[in-house]
Motif scaffolding. Sequence first.
Motif, PDB file in Angstrom:
ATOM      1  N   VAL A  68       0.815  -1.298  -0.156  1.00 54.83           N
ATOM      2  CA  VAL A  68      -0.003   0.129   0.047  1.00 54.83           C
ATOM      3  C   VAL A  68       0.854   1.251  -0.077  1.00 54.83           C
ATOM      4  CG1 VAL A  68      -1.705   1.126   1.163  1.00 54.83           C
ATOM      5  CG2 VAL A  68      -1.550  -1.325   1.036  1.00 54.83           C
ATOM      6  N   ILE A  69       1.964   1.257   0.685  1.00 56.84           N
ATOM      7  CA  ILE A  69       3.015   2.430   0.792  1.00 56.84           C
ATOM      8  C   ILE A  69       3.572   2.610  -0.429  1.00 56.84           C
ATOM      9  CG2 ILE A  69       5.014   2.945   1.786  1.00 56.84           C
ATOM     10  CD1 ILE A  69       4.290   1.712   4.320  1.00 56.84           C
ATOM     11  N   LEU A  70       3.797   1.588  -1.128  1.00 56.07           N
ATOM     12  CA  LEU A  70       4.651   1.629  -2.596  1.00 56.07           C
ATOM     13  C   LEU A  70       3.426   2.223  -3.533  1.00 56.07           C
ATOM     14  CD1 LEU A  70       6.762   1.159  -4.545  1.00 56.07           C
ATOM     15  CD2 LEU A  70       5.879  -1.161  -4.837  1.00 56.07           C
ATOM     16  N   LEU A  71       2.097   1.902  -3.320  1.00 57.91           N
ATOM     17  CA  LEU A  71       1.533   2.575  -4.141  1.00 57.91           C
ATOM     18  C   LEU A  71       1.086   4.016  -3.852  1.00 57.91           C
ATOM     19  CD1 LEU A  71      -1.698  -0.014  -4.124  1.00 57.91           C
ATOM     20  CD2 LEU A  71       0.082   0.362  -5.905  1.00 57.91           C
ATOM     21  N   VAL A  72       1.138   4.432  -2.618  1.00 58.72           N
ATOM     22  CA  VAL A  72       1.129   5.750  -2.238  1.00 58.72           C
ATOM     23  C   VAL A  72       2.389   6.602  -2.848  1.00 58.72           C
ATOM     24  CG1 VAL A  72       0.976   7.514  -0.509  1.00 58.72           C
ATOM     25  CG2 VAL A  72      -0.288   5.311  -0.143  1.00 58.72           C
ATOM     26  N   VAL A  73       3.472   5.939  -2.881  1.00 57.70           N
ATOM     27  CA  VAL A  73       4.684   6.857  -3.259  1.00 57.70           C
ATOM     28  C   VAL A  73       4.842   6.693  -4.687  1.00 57.70           C
ATOM     29  CG1 VAL A  73       7.110   6.272  -3.273  1.00 57.70           C
ATOM     30  CG2 VAL A  73       6.114   5.943  -1.141  1.00 57.70           C
ATOM     31  N   THR A  74       4.292   5.664  -5.226  1.00 64.19           N
ATOM     32  CA  THR A  74       4.072   5.735  -6.747  1.00 64.19           C
ATOM     33  C   THR A  74       3.277   6.916  -7.037  1.00 64.19           C
ATOM     34  OG1 THR A  74       4.580   3.317  -6.907  1.00 64.19           O
ATOM     35  CG2 THR A  74       3.674   4.414  -8.861  1.00 64.19           C
ATOM     36  N   VAL A  75       2.007   6.768  -6.579  1.00 61.15           N
ATOM     37  CA  VAL A  75       1.288   8.053  -6.890  1.00 61.15           C
ATOM     38  C   VAL A  75       1.860   9.633  -6.624  1.00 61.15           C
ATOM     39  CG1 VAL A  75      -0.989   9.322  -6.433  1.00 61.15           C
ATOM     40  CG2 VAL A  75      -0.981   6.854  -6.668  1.00 61.15           C
ATOM     41  N   SER A  76       2.524   9.681  -5.613  1.00 61.44           N
ATOM     42  CA  SER A  76       3.254  10.891  -5.381  1.00 61.44           C
ATOM     43  C   SER A  76       4.491  11.168  -6.177  1.00 61.44           C
ATOM     44  CB  SER A  76       3.747  10.809  -4.018  1.00 61.44           C
ATOM     45  OG  SER A  76       3.099  10.454  -3.143  1.00 61.44           O
ATOM     46  N   LEU A  77       5.008   9.993  -6.709  1.00 65.43           N
ATOM     47  CA  LEU A  77       6.031  10.142  -7.740  1.00 65.43           C
ATOM     48  C   LEU A  77       5.453  10.801  -9.118  1.00 65.43           C
ATOM     49  CD1 LEU A  77       9.047   9.938  -8.093  1.00 65.43           C
ATOM     50  CD2 LEU A  77       8.643   7.467  -8.959  1.00 65.43           C
ATOM     51  N   LEU A  78       4.278  10.231  -9.474  1.00 63.52           N
ATOM     52  CA  LEU A  78       3.552  10.495 -10.796  1.00 63.52           C
ATOM     53  C   LEU A  78       3.273  11.841 -10.607  1.00 63.52           C
ATOM     54  CD1 LEU A  78       1.444   7.298 -11.461  1.00 63.52           C
ATOM     55  CD2 LEU A  78       3.522   7.812 -12.695  1.00 63.52           C
ATOM     56  N   SER A  79       2.679  12.257  -9.462  1.00 63.46           N
ATOM     57  CA  SER A  79       2.215  13.709  -9.330  1.00 63.46           C
ATOM     58  C   SER A  79       3.393  14.624  -9.648  1.00 63.46           C
ATOM     59  CB  SER A  79       1.657  13.889  -8.081  1.00 63.46           C
ATOM     60  OG  SER A  79       2.624  13.814  -6.789  1.00 63.46           O
ATOM     61  N   VAL A  80       4.558  14.206  -9.247  1.00 63.23           N
ATOM     62  CA  VAL A  80       5.863  15.197  -9.457  1.00 63.23           C
ATOM     63  C   VAL A  80       6.182  15.278 -11.011  1.00 63.23           C
ATOM     64  CG1 VAL A  80       8.334  15.116  -9.062  1.00 63.23           C
ATOM     65  CG2 VAL A  80       6.911  14.547  -7.091  1.00 63.23           C
ATOM     66  N   PHE A  81       6.134  14.137 -11.771  1.00 63.48           N
ATOM     67  CA  PHE A  81       6.260  14.224 -13.056  1.00 63.48           C
ATOM     68  C   PHE A  81       5.305  15.101 -13.851  1.00 63.48           C
ATOM     69  CE2 PHE A  81       9.136  10.683 -11.911  1.00 63.48           C
ATOM     70  CZ  PHE A  81      10.091  11.015 -12.647  1.00 63.48           C
ATOM     71  N   ILE A  82       4.167  14.812 -13.447  1.00 63.70           N
ATOM     72  CA  ILE A  82       2.783  15.530 -13.988  1.00 63.70           C
ATOM     73  C   ILE A  82       3.078  17.117 -13.792  1.00 63.70           C
ATOM     74  CG2 ILE A  82       0.382  15.774 -14.154  1.00 63.70           C
ATOM     75  CD1 ILE A  82       0.361  12.857 -13.375  1.00 63.70           C
TER      76      ILE A  82
END
Length: 930
Positions: free
Chosen positions: A233-247
């Motif tokens: 679950v934490i990895l999913l959250v981190v992945t979403v946060s990372l995608l938000s950085v690139f977007i």
Amino acid sequence: MLNFPFITTKKSFVMMGEQTELNLFSAAMSNERTPLITSGVCGLNVTAAVCGTDTDPAQESSSGTANQSPRKLNTFFGVMVPTVLSMFSIVLFLRTGFVVGHAGLLQALLMVVVAYTIISLTILSICAISTNGAIQGGGAYYMISRSLGPEFGGSIGLMFFLAKIFACGGYVLGLVEAILDVFGLDPESSVSTGVRVLPQGYWYTVLYSSVILLLCLLVCLVGAHIYSRTAFVILLVVTVSLLSVFISSVAVKPQEFIITHHGSSNQTLRYNASYTGFSATTLKNNLGPGYSLDYSTNSVMSFATVFAVMFTSCTGIMAGANMSGELKNPSVAIPKGTIIAVSYTFIVYVLLFFMISATCDRTLLIQDYGFLQRINLWPPFVTIGIYCASLSAAMCAMIGASRILHALALDHLFGLPLAPAAITSASGNPWVAVLFTWGLTQCVVFAGELNAIAGLVTVFYLLAYAAVDLACLALEWASAPNFRPTFQLFSWHTCLLGIVSCLAMMFIINPVYSSGSIVLLLLLLLFLHYRSPTSSWGYISQALIFHQVRKYLLMLDVRKDHVKFWRPQVLLMVANPRSSSQLILFVNQLKKGGLYVLGHVQLGDLDTLPSDPVQQQYNFWMSLVDKLGVKAFVDLTLSPTVRQGTQHLLRITGLGGMKPNMLILGFYDSCTPEDFLLQDSAFCDTAVERGGEDEFNFGVDLPSLQAHFPPVRDAESPRWLAPEEYVGIISDAIKMNKSVCLGRYFFQLEGEDKDSKVDGSERIIDVWPLNLLQPGCRDYEDVCSLFLLQMACVLNMSSKWRHAKMRIFLNVGTASSDQGWMVNEETFRELLRKLRIRASIKIVPWDSVVQHHTPTAEPAQAPSESFLSAVNRMLMEHSSQATVRFLYLPQPPSHRSQSQAFLAQLEAVTNGLGPTLLIHGVTPVTYTDL
């Protein structure tokens, strides 16, 4: 005194065979998790369960549950998820700007390539080791210890545990830093504004870190399975946060920021920073380095300090390996999951470096570690990502450290201090090890700043990675047939390059920390080596030594032997060490760095036995060698007769250029031998109770060693060796061009044991180079006489005889007016000078002795008893104060019927003398030229 020195009876073997089978190590251990056989470390003695022996109930209760706990985790949840989260950790969101801002894009990419090259080389080694057999709990520690042995494995395991401890503390401090960036109250203001309500300062940082550590402790006490599920679950959250950085890099418009910091003397420093969006000018400005002052530590950064911070993102490659105890199939999951996770994180870091280099100016990157929140579409995305990544990395490090500590405790490497860490819960969770880890991490957070401990974390991890590469390199170089990993994308070149790279980067980052960590490693190595833990894991050192010795033995060409490099290579035949220990110790001083082999003949016929009884005895004899502290090999054989067995050993003992050139036997007489194993403190129970010596026993404890060797022969026991056979052995050795020595009365010799402090200053070595049984012989320079001188000189060069006084006795006839003996004396002195032998020469007139000798026409005629008694009295008169005597051993008779008379002559001449060595040399051993 020795009697029948190299024979064991069939009866004694039958008596001891059953006990032998019970105490010997099994050739194939059933479980690699078998703990050390003996540790004795810090006062805790632990005995392994081997070959059916009982185990300690406490040990069973602590480790049995863990061994029975089911393995639940697959490749994705058990390896990929924790590895990705550990490698993202705090660097992904809070230190990427720091790295690019100070180092510039080009050097930042260089750092990433160098770091990932180092860890990739280590990953190849991890994959090779992990696919070469079943892996238990302990991850990297398990791999290293089972490859390099307990000393190296234990020391590196503890270093790796410390690395995890410091990494966990660093993650927690980074998380606190991120929390205070959002919720921290300005230290200069006492008024809370908005969400900034948390007081700041050193002790507040420690307090917040302690609270977060307590949360990590509670999660880890629940178990690794709960963490692995929440980690996804934490990895999913981190992945979403990372995608938000690139977007956000595309969606957010350029902005200007004013950043303030508190400088010295309560000054407020203001910086104008900007976010430009994708801009070629911004990218160009960020290409080169711009090392400046770090606002968190107030120190100027450099390539080494920035690389140390960046490398903390690469310290998670073993997060999956550390979960090996919970993986369904570690040999498949560890290489596959680790390679995928590392490849994924490498791509993410490279893309992120390019993105921030092209969108943010250098001031923003250097002066605000949390700049990603400023330029995000919704700042809480990044905040949540930072919190999740940091918290998961801290928990992963704590769990990994506790598993390493638990594995160390199960192996009993450090004894009592770590013994409680072996305790597990009903589900197999090592909760005591978790508590240990939490307590040490709590000490680390007193550093108060992430960048302050980054260098130490990096150095510890690099040292651990170098050890993994070294383990794989050693296995590859040893060329062991059983090292055939299914993963083939490695070679000794990659291993060696990995070691060199890790060590080089350690000293580039921080020479002081690197030197200190290596010193600590060496101290741990010495500590474990001194405690001599014995394991059933196998020793890579043995494989490497075998590989090298084989090559050097092939290079040792017997055709190139030269007399000036001669050294004694001894085969000492021993029947019962109970009566032979003093002679064994003495010969150890006599070998002068040459080959020393203890030979033993087991009477029997293999055709009538179900198995070879000799193989079961080697462990006992090797344990005897360890206890006596002699540098000797052991060679045993089975033969119908002692004479045939001795012939076998003389022919086959040794290898290549290392073969015995001298046979030493105990003396054949009628004296009743004494039991010296009962008198030697090394063989008494008190030696074990002291706990000062923990030799390698390999399953042979002291009681079983005492029980293995039969009691000494009493006065009424029959002799198992006839005089004719004994003399025949001497003749056989001489025919085989082997020199022969007979040792008598060595039970009277003291000060030869390994604990003795004797330096030889009060000892005397007497040499009688003349054949005393043939008075007509006047040749002091024949091969046998020179051999006597050489052996006495060799003894005089050993540690316990170095300061001994050597005396050489020349027998002369003075009755006639012929003064030729004076010329002979000068000639002999000149010989000693050429041979560089320091000794005093004693002239002994022996006219009164020779008058008892009646010359006969037959050389084989035995000397009269009066002559033998006269020779004995002469020796007693001049050598009664000597510590050891070297006498000339005549050629044995060729007829069996004369064997008993020959032994009687030797017994009469040496009767009551004290320690005496009768020597018959057959090869030249002295050399006077350069």
